[in-house]
Design an enzyme around this catalytic site. Structure first.
Site, PDB file in Angstrom:
ATOM      1  N   ASP A 192       0.871  -1.183   0.000  1.00 52.01           N
ATOM      2  CA  ASP A 192       0.000   0.000   0.000  1.00 52.01           C
ATOM      3  C   ASP A 192       0.902   1.226   0.000  1.00 52.01           C
ATOM      4  O   ASP A 192       2.056   1.105  -0.403  1.00 52.01           O
ATOM      5  CB  ASP A 192      -0.979  -0.064   1.183  1.00 52.01           C
ATOM      6  CG  ASP A 192      -2.269   0.705   0.900  1.00 52.01           C
ATOM      7  OD1 ASP A 192      -2.162   1.863   0.469  1.00 52.01           O
ATOM      8  OD2 ASP A 192      -3.357   0.149   1.092  1.00 52.01           O
TER       9      ASP A 192
ATOM     10  N   HIS B  99       1.743   1.794  -3.260  1.00 57.13           N
ATOM     11  CA  HIS B  99       0.792   2.708  -3.896  1.00 57.13           C
ATOM     12  C   HIS B  99       1.373   4.112  -4.011  1.00 57.13           C
ATOM     13  O   HIS B  99       0.648   5.068  -4.241  1.00 57.13           O
ATOM     14  CB  HIS B  99      -0.524   2.753  -3.100  1.00 57.13           C
ATOM     15  CG  HIS B  99      -1.325   1.488  -3.188  1.00 57.13           C
ATOM     16  ND1 HIS B  99      -2.536   1.332  -2.588  1.00 57.13           N
ATOM     17  CD2 HIS B  99      -1.067   0.325  -3.825  1.00 57.13           C
ATOM     18  CE1 HIS B  99      -3.013   0.107  -2.833  1.00 57.13           C
ATOM     19  NE2 HIS B  99      -2.123  -0.527  -3.585  1.00 57.13           N
TER      20      HIS B  99
END
Ligand SMILES: *[C@@H]1O[C@H](CO)[C@@H](O)[C@H](O)[C@H]1NC(C)=O
Ligand SMILES: *[C@@H]1O[C@H](CO)[C@@H](O)[C@H](O)[C@H]1NC(C)=O
Ligand SMILES: *[C@@H]1O[C@H](CO)[C@@H](O)[C@H](O)[C@H]1NC(C)=O
Ligand SMILES: *[C@@H]1O[C@H](CO)[C@@H](O)[C@H](O)[C@H]1NC(C)=O
Ligand SMILES: *[C@@H]1O[C@H](CO)[C@@H](O)[C@H](O)[C@H]1NC(C)=O
Ligand SMILES: *[C@@H]1O[C@H](CO)[C@@H](O)[C@H](O)[C@H]1NC(C)=O
Ligand SMILES: *[C@@H]1O[C@H](CO)[C@@H](O)[C@H](O)[C@H]1NC(C)=O
Ligand SMILES: *[C@@H]1O[C@H](CO)[C@@H](O)[C@H](O)[C@H]1NC(C)=O
Length: 400
Positions: free
Chosen positions: A221, A244
């Site tokens: 993430d 991310h």
């Protein structure tokens, strides 16, 4: 006088030792060395942190933590972690007893706070995440702990530490001032088909003066995320893989709440196999919050196989129609994307999508050298006034 105090503290400490059958050994007046017990090592770790200036966890020693660590309100504490601290994956215990973090309904294994704290020593924090990754795959409401939450802390250094397999975020910096992370290696890896969901490297919330540098992150993430009220932040020399990206936000989510992110620099970043490179995201729509994002610099990024290397999304999770009717109340200004190079995974390498009504201003794009896949490279923008040399790249938006 000093020697009496020292003697007294040794006596008191010996009494505590006997009373609780602690395994720690007072090496000098100020330092205590821990030995693993056969059960839960949380009580002896807490007792040592409360009474020793330096707590040593020697190389080869693994502390098994079965109960939550409330290490708040410390002062002048040095944790010399040469060995390992492992958080026993008793899912029922932690999901019911982890410290609650109000922001985004989370929990944590460990609250570390106070002033003048050092956590270093070359050792490892092991979140034993596999059981959590597997359980989360069939229970998306499972509360999973953050490994380390620096909580209401001032003057903190976390250095030369490896962190592996956090069940959720690795690090939360919550209501802190003057915190540095240096030479941290973060690795989340699943050995099953279940994903390492929400394994953010760092989230910063209501904190000022935070530096994160010289670190390697392999996760699933955000690599680093600047949540509401992150100010005066430096992120430099990171190698992020599988993440991310480095994100401001999301901001302006909660009605009645005003979010500020100001004075952030992220520089010398390698970003590979990621969803995003440099990103700013803010909610629009009915019944959301407000705020400002100001003076953010993303500089010297090298991306490879990144889906969206450069992103501003000021209509985050909002349909185009709703964003038209209810533009974001998070104003974005003085943003610099400087010297961003490398390759995207698709043809679109940058998108700057703002709400209507001049809510993005002074957006600077300098020295892009990005290429898309299949020989195509495209740029996209909406409702944004661009500065710098962006005109030649982003044909359709207004430029100054
Ligand atoms: C899923 O996790 C939640 C929160 O931790 C828990 O209350 C619930 O019992 C779990 N559900 C199942 C089916 O295990
Ligand atoms: C920040 O904390 C460090 C210790 O980690 C300390 O040396 C430094 O003086 C502090 N800076 C400020 C401005 O307080
Ligand atoms: C970084 O930390 C690791 C331990 O995690 C250590 O082995 C290494 O020497 C450190 N690097 C530097 C430059 O200090
Ligand atoms: C980088 O991330 C990719 C995709 O998540 C993964 O397949 C690869 O093993 C990672 N590389 C390293 C060196 O961990
Ligand atoms: C952020 O700081 C501002 C100014 O101090 C304050 O009004 C606001 O409530 C804070 N927001 C959050 C989410 O803490
Ligand atoms: C941002 O930096 C400027 C210049 O150093 C400073 O005046 C301002 O107070 C900083 N903003 C915050 C929120 O600290
Ligand atoms: C912008 O933020 C940087 C830190 O990231 C700070 O050094 C600089 O002074 C700030 N500039 C302004 C105009 O506030
Ligand atoms: C641009 O970034 C690359 C990669 O970090 C760096 O090697 C180069 O020196 C930077 N260029 C400038 C002009 O700063």
């Amino acid at each position: 006088m000093r020697s009496h105090i020292a003697l007294l503290s040794v006596l008191v400490y010996s009494a505590v030792l006997e009373a609780n059958v602690l395994k720690s050994k007072r090496v000098t007046e100020a330092s205590c060395e821990l030995t693993a017990s056969s059960g839960d090592d949380a009580p002896q770790f807490l007792a040592a942190a409360a009474s020793c200036d330096t707590v040593i966890i020697p190389a080869g020693t693994t502390l098994n933590i079965e109960t939550r660590l409330d290490m708040t309100g410390m002062s002048n504490l040095n944790i010399d972690l040469q060995g390992t601290i492992r958080f026993n994956p008793d899912l029922d215990y932690w999901s019911g007893n982890g410290f609650p973090i109000t922001f985004q309904d989370q929990i944590t294994f460990w609250l570390l706070g106070g002033e003048n704290i050092v956590l270093s020593g070359g050792g490892t924090l092991d979140g034993a995440g596999q059981a959590w990754y597997d359980a989360f795959a069939s229970n998306s409401s499972l509360l999973r702990p953050i490994i380390l939450t620096l909580n209401e802390a001032t003057n903190v250094l976390v250095e030369d530490i490896q962190m592996i397999n956090s069940p959720e975020w690795f690090n939360l910096v919550n209501e802190c001032q003057n915190v540095t992370f240096n030479n941290i290696t973060i690795t989340a890896k699943s050995t099953s088909d279940n994903f390492i969901s929400n394994t953010d490297g760092w989230d910063i919330y209501r904190s000022d003066m935070v530096t994160i540098k010289n670190s390697i992150i392999n996760n699933g993430d955000d690599c680093v995320s600047f949540k509401p009220n992150s100010t005066n932040i430096l992120v430099s020399d990171l190698n992020c893989n599988g993440s991310h990206g480095i994100s401001v936000g999301s901001l302006g989510q909660f009605s009645g709440v005003f979010d500020i992110v100001q004075n952030v620099t992220a520089v010398n970043i390698q970003m590979a196999n990621a969803e995003n490179g440099a990103r700013i995201k803010a909610f629009a729509g009915d019944d959301v919050g407000s705020g400002t994002v100001q003076n953010i610099t993303f500089q010297n990024f090298v991306v490879s196989n990144v889906d969206s290397p450069v992103v501003i999304d000021q209509c985050y999770e909002t349909s185009a129609d709703d964003c038209e009717e209810f533009p974001s109340n998070v104003f974005i200004q003085d943003i610099f994307f400087n010297n961003i190079s490398g390759t995207g995974s698709g043809s679109q390498v940058a998108s700057l999508d703002c709400s209507p009504g001049s809510r993005c201003t002074d957006i600077n794009v300098n020295g892009f050298d990005l290429s898309g896949s299949d020989g195509k490279t495209t740029y996209e923008c909406q409702n944004v006034v661009l500065a710098g040399n962006a005109a030649s790249l982003f044909g359709t938006c207004t430029t100054t």
